[in-house]
Each structure stands twice: as structure tokens, then as C-alpha cells.
Design a protein around this motif. Sequence first.
Motif, PDB file in Angstrom:
ATOM      1  N   VAL A 122      -1.510  -4.743  -9.307  1.00 31.62           N
ATOM      2  CA  VAL A 122      -1.433  -4.502 -10.749  1.00 31.62           C
ATOM      3  C   VAL A 122      -0.213  -3.638 -11.022  1.00 31.62           C
ATOM      4  N   PHE A 123       0.690  -4.156 -11.829  1.00 33.88           N
ATOM      5  CA  PHE A 123       1.885  -3.424 -12.238  1.00 33.88           C
ATOM      6  C   PHE A 123       1.760  -3.066 -13.718  1.00 33.88           C
ATOM      7  N   GLU A 124       2.138  -1.854 -14.052  1.00 33.27           N
ATOM      8  CA  GLU A 124       2.058  -1.413 -15.437  1.00 33.27           C
ATOM      9  C   GLU A 124       3.301  -0.620 -15.818  1.00 33.27           C
ATOM     10  N   THR A 125       3.562  -0.604 -17.120  1.00 32.91           N
ATOM     11  CA  THR A 125       4.631   0.238 -17.662  1.00 32.91           C
ATOM     12  C   THR A 125       4.075   1.643 -17.832  1.00 32.91           C
ATOM     13  N   ASP A 177      11.363  -4.693 -12.803  1.00 32.42           N
ATOM     14  CA  ASP A 177      11.643  -3.907 -11.602  1.00 32.42           C
ATOM     15  C   ASP A 177      11.399  -2.411 -11.802  1.00 32.42           C
ATOM     16  N   GLN A 178      11.197  -1.991 -13.063  1.00 36.59           N
ATOM     17  CA  GLN A 178      10.924  -0.589 -13.351  1.00 36.59           C
ATOM     18  C   GLN A 178       9.436  -0.305 -13.540  1.00 36.59           C
ATOM     19  N   GLN A 179       8.630  -1.345 -13.613  1.00 38.12           N
ATOM     20  CA  GLN A 179       7.180  -1.145 -13.724  1.00 38.12           C
ATOM     21  C   GLN A 179       6.642  -0.558 -12.431  1.00 38.12           C
ATOM     22  N   ARG A 180       5.534   0.138 -12.545  1.00 37.56           N
ATOM     23  CA  ARG A 180       4.961   0.811 -11.376  1.00 37.56           C
ATOM     24  C   ARG A 180       3.753   0.051 -10.841  1.00 37.56           C
ATOM     25  N   LEU A 181       3.630   0.056  -9.535  1.00 36.57           N
ATOM     26  CA  LEU A 181       2.470  -0.538  -8.871  1.00 36.57           C
ATOM     27  C   LEU A 181       1.329   0.472  -8.958  1.00 36.57           C
ATOM     28  N   VAL A 182       0.347   0.187  -9.802  1.00 34.92           N
ATOM     29  CA  VAL A 182      -0.730   1.166 -10.028  1.00 34.92           C
ATOM     30  C   VAL A 182      -1.921   0.938  -9.120  1.00 34.92           C
ATOM     31  N   SER A 183      -2.082  -0.293  -8.596  1.00 32.12           N
ATOM     32  CA  SER A 183      -3.183  -0.537  -7.662  1.00 32.12           C
ATOM     33  C   SER A 183      -2.885  -1.761  -6.822  1.00 32.12           C
ATOM     34  N   PHE A 184      -3.464  -1.770  -5.636  1.00 27.25           N
ATOM     35  CA  PHE A 184      -3.303  -2.911  -4.725  1.00 27.25           C
ATOM     36  C   PHE A 184      -4.530  -3.009  -3.840  1.00 27.25           C
ATOM     37  N   GLU A 185      -5.096  -4.214  -3.749  1.00 27.47           N
ATOM     38  CA  GLU A 185      -6.233  -4.477  -2.871  1.00 27.47           C
ATOM     39  C   GLU A 185      -5.812  -5.518  -1.852  1.00 27.47           C
ATOM     40  N   ALA A 186      -5.682  -5.102  -0.621  1.00 21.26           N
ATOM     41  CA  ALA A 186      -5.223  -6.005   0.438  1.00 21.26           C
ATOM     42  C   ALA A 186      -6.275  -7.073   0.718  1.00 21.26           C
ATOM     43  N   GLU A 212       0.830  -1.210   0.000  1.00 17.30           N
ATOM     44  CA  GLU A 212       0.000   0.000   0.000  1.00 17.30           C
ATOM     45  C   GLU A 212       0.863   1.258   0.000  1.00 17.30           C
ATOM     46  N   ALA A 213       2.003   1.205   0.695  1.00 12.65           N
ATOM     47  CA  ALA A 213       2.876   2.373   0.773  1.00 12.65           C
ATOM     48  C   ALA A 213       3.571   2.677  -0.545  1.00 12.65           C
ATOM     49  N   HIS A 214       3.608   1.702  -1.458  1.00  9.75           N
ATOM     50  CA  HIS A 214       4.365   1.886  -2.699  1.00  9.75           C
ATOM     51  C   HIS A 214       3.477   1.934  -3.945  1.00  9.75           C
ATOM     52  N   VAL A 215       2.189   2.187  -3.757  1.00 12.10           N
ATOM     53  CA  VAL A 215       1.331   2.404  -4.921  1.00 12.10           C
ATOM     54  C   VAL A 215       1.847   3.645  -5.667  1.00 12.10           C
ATOM     55  N   ASN A 216       1.998   3.520  -6.975  1.00 14.22           N
ATOM     56  CA  ASN A 216       2.553   4.536  -7.884  1.00 14.22           C
ATOM     57  C   ASN A 216       4.080   4.569  -7.878  1.00 14.22           C
ATOM     58  N   ASP A 217       4.713   3.715  -7.078  1.00 11.95           N
ATOM     59  CA  ASP A 217       6.175   3.624  -7.082  1.00 11.95           C
ATOM     60  C   ASP A 217       6.632   2.481  -7.996  1.00 11.95           C
ATOM     61  N   LYS A 218       7.927   2.504  -8.311  1.00  9.34           N
ATOM     62  CA  LYS A 218       8.486   1.422  -9.103  1.00  9.34           C
ATOM     63  C   LYS A 218       8.561   0.138  -8.275  1.00  9.34           C
ATOM     64  N   ARG A 219       8.501  -0.964  -8.983  1.00  7.33           N
ATOM     65  CA  ARG A 219       8.566  -2.258  -8.305  1.00  7.33           C
ATOM     66  C   ARG A 219       9.883  -2.413  -7.536  1.00  7.33           C
ATOM     67  N   ALA A 220      10.953  -1.859  -8.053  1.00  4.11           N
ATOM     68  CA  ALA A 220      12.243  -1.962  -7.381  1.00  4.11           C
ATOM     69  C   ALA A 220      12.190  -1.346  -5.986  1.00  4.11           C
ATOM     70  N   GLN A 221      11.437  -0.262  -5.832  1.00  2.00           N
ATOM     71  CA  GLN A 221      11.318   0.375  -4.520  1.00  2.00           C
ATOM     72  C   GLN A 221      10.537  -0.523  -3.562  1.00  2.00           C
ATOM     73  N   LEU A 222       9.478  -1.146  -4.052  1.00  2.00           N
ATOM     74  CA  LEU A 222       8.713  -2.083  -3.235  1.00  2.00           C
ATOM     75  C   LEU A 222       9.579  -3.261  -2.821  1.00  2.00           C
ATOM     76  N   GLU A 223      10.323  -3.811  -3.760  1.00  2.00           N
ATOM     77  CA  GLU A 223      11.148  -4.981  -3.457  1.00  2.00           C
ATOM     78  C   GLU A 223      12.243  -4.661  -2.448  1.00  2.00           C
ATOM     79  N   GLU A 224      12.707  -3.432  -2.431  1.00  2.00           N
ATOM     80  CA  GLU A 224      13.699  -3.033  -1.433  1.00  2.00           C
ATOM     81  C   GLU A 224      13.113  -3.113  -0.025  1.00  2.00           C
TER      82      GLU A 224
END
Length: 408
Positions: free
Chosen positions: A79-82, A138-147, A39-51
Motif C-alpha cells: 500500500v502506497f500513500e501520499t 515515486d514520492q509516495q510512501r510505502l505504508v504497509s506490506f504483507e509478504a 519490508e526494508a522500505h516500509v515508511n520510505d519513499k517509493r523511489a528508495q524502494l525502486e533503487e
Amino acid sequence: MLPTELLMFRVKAGIVEPRRLNPTPGHLTLVAALCGAFEAHVNDKRAQLEEDLRALEAGRSDYRVVRGLAHLLAQDHAVFETGGTVEPGTVRETVFSLAQGQPPSRARSARILEDASTRLGLGSAEEALDLLYADLPDQQRLVSFEAPDPVPLLQRFELAQAQGVLYRAYSLIITAHRNEPARYKQLLRYTKLFGLMVTVEGDADTGFTLTMDGPTSLFGSTTRYGLALAKFLPALLHVTRWDLTAAVKPRKDLAWVDPSDEEWSFQLTSEDGYVSHYKEPQEHDSALESGFAERFEKLGTPWTLEREVDLVPVPGGVIIPDFRLVHPDGRSVLVEIVGYWRPEYLRKKFELLRRSGRTDVIVAVSERLNLEKAGVKTTDFGERVVFFKGVLNPKVVLELAERMAANS
């Protein structure tokens, strides 16, 4: 599904036992922390979430549990998107074309990105740089997340561990006992959907045995067929009484595995508590069948109507009649309703009915079907065929059932 490196199991006396994950306070806290990271990394790159996910697993002995739960969250709930307005491939082509023949330097790189930005109508060189490899995972962005709720996620993790064992199965035997309506048909549909080769034996009273060939017996270590077996498991969970035995090829790549092991056994039953994430089957496949059942209930007859309780083994396939009519004195007749469908389906349906050799099956056929165009003849079924317009009259079917049962 989980990748092989995230599967956790132990082997006791040749029996494989997948990792279970009870909803303990510690596991519920872990799920909450993982969902919080997403949830904290919605709109961030996947690499940031994985960190952040790596930070959560740091120092934990159960790091594969953390990775497995995170994998399921990313797979099923995120959902991750370019990002960007221009395809990264187009950006790369433009940048590489401008850079061709020029010796690399920081100043030239900046000018090339500026030129590419102008040509592509982007806002800045930084935007061009950001888009250059934006399609990499790892550069795709997390555009949405439903816990999800924590308990279903833990159940999904457990099921994924059990599914993973079937990646290496080469023989699968399922005994499905007499079950609730519609369960058998869903089971057989999934075997076809996933391309599984199945042999069916038995009857509704003693139970049906389904034998499937796994990847090793057919194609060597074919992961694709093992994956199909794994995807089939959640469908089996909707059958109410069953047991499963799979012969599994041991993993020789694990240091703790006894090198003398030639085969492992994986055993499950309907009492083991696994929960399916597949949608439960509907009671009736069509309005035609549900309408027939509703009208039958109003007849006030001693005959009872049972829904899809018989598997009829046929060389090259299986028939699951829509209904069985049962009389208190023990007489019974099967009913197969053939409504509107494709010519290929009609040909296969009638061919299986013919090859079954069963004389206790009433075949109800809609007059809307162009059987002649489909190349189907009903003469092989004699008086056991009932034609109907619009709706199927249960009185007509019941009268035929009485005649057939009396002559049997």
C-alpha cells in the motif's frame, strides 16, 4: 496484470507459449530477496524502494522476471500513500503564488518555502519541500506490506503472463464440458462483469461452446476489451474441464517475430496447471436455494437434484437454471427459482425464459414479488409456475415435475 513490456513468451509453429516459472530454489530465493526489499522500505519513499529493486536486477538476464514479480508485489501486497497533513496540490499552489514575479535564487527559494510553511501550518521549510511533489508515484510512501507465500506469487506471475497474451486476442473459443455445481453460472457472470460479448451453443452432455469477440475484431486494437478478456481468464480456471483457443494478432514490434505471420494461436486447457486468484463460487447463491436443496434431500425420492448443470442458449442471452431434476429412467426437468430482486432483473429474467421456448422449466416465484409493478406476466408459462411463501416446498415442485415429465 502485467504491463506489455514485462510479458515473456515464445512462438513455435504459430503457437504462443507464455513464460512459466517453476518454484526452483533460485526463484524462491529471488522472491525472498524481493519481499525483503519491500519490508526494508516500509515508511520510505517509493523511489528508495525502486533503487534497491534496480540493484537486485542488475546484471541478471532474467531482469523482466524480477520486474514482473516486483510489479505484482507492489500491485497486490503493498500500500502506497501520499504522506503529510496538507495536500501536495495546496502546497504547490501556495509556493508558486509566493514565487510569482520573483527571480529564482537559492536564498529566495528558502524564504518562499519558509513562508509557505508558516501559511500552511507546517513544521518547517523542509516539510514543505517534501510535500511539494509528494503525490508523484515515486514520492509516495510505502505504508504497509504483507509478504505472500512464494509459490502462490510464482503462480500469479505465470497466470499474468498467460493473461497478457489475451491483450491482443480477437477471437476466443472456450469449450466447457460438464462441470461441478455453480461453475457455469460464475463463468457467465464474469462475462457480463467484464462486458464480454458471448455466444453460447451446446448442451450439458456434449459440452458448451462459448465464442467471444476480441478487441481486434470489434474495435481495432482496443486494449480495453483485451484487458477484459485477460481479467476473465482467472474465472475460467474455476471451471473443472475446459479448453480454450484464442486467435492473437502478432506483435510486429519485436525483432524476432516473423514479419509474414498474420495470426498466432494461443491454446490452454484445464490441465495446464494455472491457478486462479479469484474466489471460488459458493455452492448456492442464496439461503432460498440452499434451503430448497436441503429439504429435497430429505424426501427419499428416486429423483436426484443437480445444481446448475445446464446452460440454455437464448437469443440475446443465456439462462442457467438453478437446478435440474433427474429421474433414473432418464426423464429430467429444470427448475428456476425467482426470489426477491429488482424490477429490471425480473423483466429480463422472464423475457429470457419466454424467448427460450423451453417447456421443461419449472418457474418457482416468490409471492413477495410485485410482478405486476415490474410489468411481468406469468400466463405464458401456464401450469409450469409455482408460487411460494417464505420457503419453496420441494414436494410441490416434485409433483409438478412428475406431471411435466409424464406429458413430455
